[in-house]
Each structure stands twice: as structure tokens, then as C-alpha cells.
Motif scaffolding. Sequence first.
Motif: not given
Length: 441
Positions: A262-286
Motif C-alpha cells: 500500500g505505501p509503495r503504491a501511494w508513493r508511486t501515485l504521488t510521484a506520477y501526479v506531481r511529475g505529470t503536473v510539472l510536465v504539463a505546466l512546462i508544456d503549457a508555459v513554453f
Amino acid sequence: MSRVPGWLGRLGAGLTEMSERLDERRAEVDQDEGPAPAPARRTADPVVPAPRPAAPAGPRPDPAQAVPWGVRVAAEAGWRLLVLAGTVWVLMRVISAVQLVVFAFVIALLVTALLQPTVARLTRRGVPRGPATALTAILGFVVIGLMGWFVTWQVMENIDTLSNQIQNGIDDLRNWLLKSPFHVTDKQINQIAKNLREAIGANTDQITSAGLEGVQVVVEALTGILLVFFSTLFLLYDGERIWQWFLKLVPSAARPGVAGAGPRAWRTLTAYVRGTVLVALIDAVFIGIGIYFLDVPMAVPLAVFIFLFSFIPLVGAVASGALAVIVALVTQGVFTAVMTLVVVLAVQQIEGHVLQPFILGRAVRVHPLAVVLTVAAGGMVAGIGGAVVAVPLVAVTNTVVGYLRQYSLEAQQPQSPPEPADEAVPVAVAEENAQDPAHEV
């Protein structure tokens, strides 16, 4: 009477002599063996066959042993696959019946994974968990609402100007097609426009019914937003107790493995959401900066669309980039559209080969073929929502399955007796190592 040739007579005499010799030989054999039994006379009564000798008594072999090994293995795997397929089918039917609730809860999990670090920082700084949860959730949803309001406001403010630019762009495109080497005639363009008008006129009833169904869609959307909001609040505030309650439903034999996964799955989900938000923000800005300097209308709303569409892997990037190119084409011409396409492709290539591997890392690495098939399957099953949640679901499943496989292998290995503790190691250091997450099983 006709004369018989000499050779035919000699042949008959030879055959007669041979027959006499065979009769003499048969008589000699009969005398040696005794008198031959009288031939059975054919009567009306049926002939009773002689009884067959009885089979030797003994245990019959197991029928399973008579089946080849490959067939037995295929049968065992086949019925288990049928049971698994039936279970999945029933589960999908149940999910489709409560699709709104399931999607609301999944989106709440994604939002919670994004906002939970903020709640943790506030609680570490002395803010009670209740106010920290309420403040984080309200600010998060206010930001999301402001983004939607900004896009709607920009579109409504520029709709008239955009309509005029689109009409002028269509006229320029028509003139370019007439002068292009494709040999397009004015009659062909008028025929295409006529076909489009007829298609729209023929589907007026469907468009009207879709507009009437839009009221139901709005109601369902509002219900889903409320479910997401309250689910996010409770997950942020009481997520640990909810997880402990879920563990009580798991059988005791499988509980340690699930508790570790469970904790490992939650860390994976958190990393995915943070990374996706950061990548989407960079795409939108540039991309937004690029189309802004190319004088494409509504550059900021288009950048917001690019940010939102980036949460749909592969499909979202293509759709948002195509939207920006189409707006540039109908408003600024072919050259601006080509330059917009170059900007979009350049940013997306940097995203795919540099940003995602660097930001997301190995925790959520999924093969591109798996991403394509998962997004396609999710879109076919549940539309846009299924395409959004498909990749994080596969990433989490990959993490859970990998951990459970490793856990089962470690459980099968024989336990070695504990070594005596070294007196030179302080107790404080031993306790620190026991509390270190890196030393978790």
C-alpha cells in the motif's frame, strides 16, 4: 466340334495332373491329423458364439492418468482463466453501474496525492490537521475553478473577434487552395461546403437531443464535483484510518503483503501526479510563450487547454497541439501554422525524451506500448475519464505486483537464525536503523 490346339490340350493335361497331386497330398494330411469334423449344417436357429474369456479382475487406472500432461495443464489454466474473466466481467458491470461514484473517488485519489504534501508541511509547522486539510482543499479547488473560469472568460471575450478571424482565415485558405498546385476548383470547394451544410442539417435532431442531454450531463458533473470535493477532504484528513480499516477486510494471511504494498503504491501515485503536473505546466508555459510571440489569438486559453489535456497521455498532447495549429491556420495563415507546429513538436520532444524520464524517474516508468494500449483500452471502456486514469492505474498495479512477487519469494526462503548483536553497535544507532524507511522489508 471345333478343333482344340495342341498347346491348349497339353495345358489342360498339366492342370489335371496337378489337381490329382494336390488331392493326394490333402488325403495324406487328413490321415495324419485324424478325421475332419463334419461341416455345420445351415439351419434356422442362430449360431451361439463361443463365450469370451473373462478379463482378469483388477483396479482400473485413474482416468486423469490417461489424459496427456499438456492437455491437463491447459484444462487447469483454462477454467481458472474463465473464472478470472467472469470475475472481471462482473466487476466491470458493477463499475459501469456506479461509474460516476468510481470516477469521483479515483479523481479524489489523484487530487489527494497532489495536495497531501501541502497538508503534511502545514501540520509539521504546528497547524492542526483539520484546519490544514480544509485550507489546502479549499485553495486547491479554488485554483482549479479559477482556471476554468479564466478559460471560459477568455473564450467569451474573444469569440466575436475569433469568429471574424476564422472566417477570414477560411477565405484565405480557400484562395490558397485555388492557387495551389493541387488543382482544386471552386466547384469542388462549394460542393464540400454544401455537403457539410447538408450533414449538419440532417443531424439537427441529434444535435438538439444532445443539447437536451447536456442538462443531465451538467447535473452529473456537479454531482461528481461535490463527490470529489468531499472525498478529497476525508482522504486528506483521515486517510490513514481509512487505510487501516481497509486492511482489516483483507485476509490475515495476505495482510502483511498488502500492508507493505500500500505505501509503495501511494508513493508511486504521488510521484506520477506531481511529475505529470510539472510536465504539463512546462508544456503549457513554453508552448504558450511560443504561440504568443507568433501572434496566435487566445494564446493564454490555449496554454491552459494544453495544461489540462496533458493529463491524458499521448492523446492529450496530440489533441492540444492540433487545436493550437488549427487556430493558427485559420487566423494567421499557413506559415504561422507551420511555425506553431514546429514549436509544439519541439516542446513535446523535449518533454518525452528529457522531462518525463528526469522528473518521473523509474518509479512510474511504463513501457510506451503499455501506455498506448492502456490509454486506448481506457478510452474505449470509459471515454476520456478512462484514458486519464488508465496510466496511473497501470503504474500502481506494476508497483504492487512487483512488490508482492518479491515479498512471496522472500517468504519462501528459509529464515536464518538471528545473529548475536554486536556490542560495539550502540542501541541508539540500532533504533535509528529500525526507524529508517530504507530498512523496511
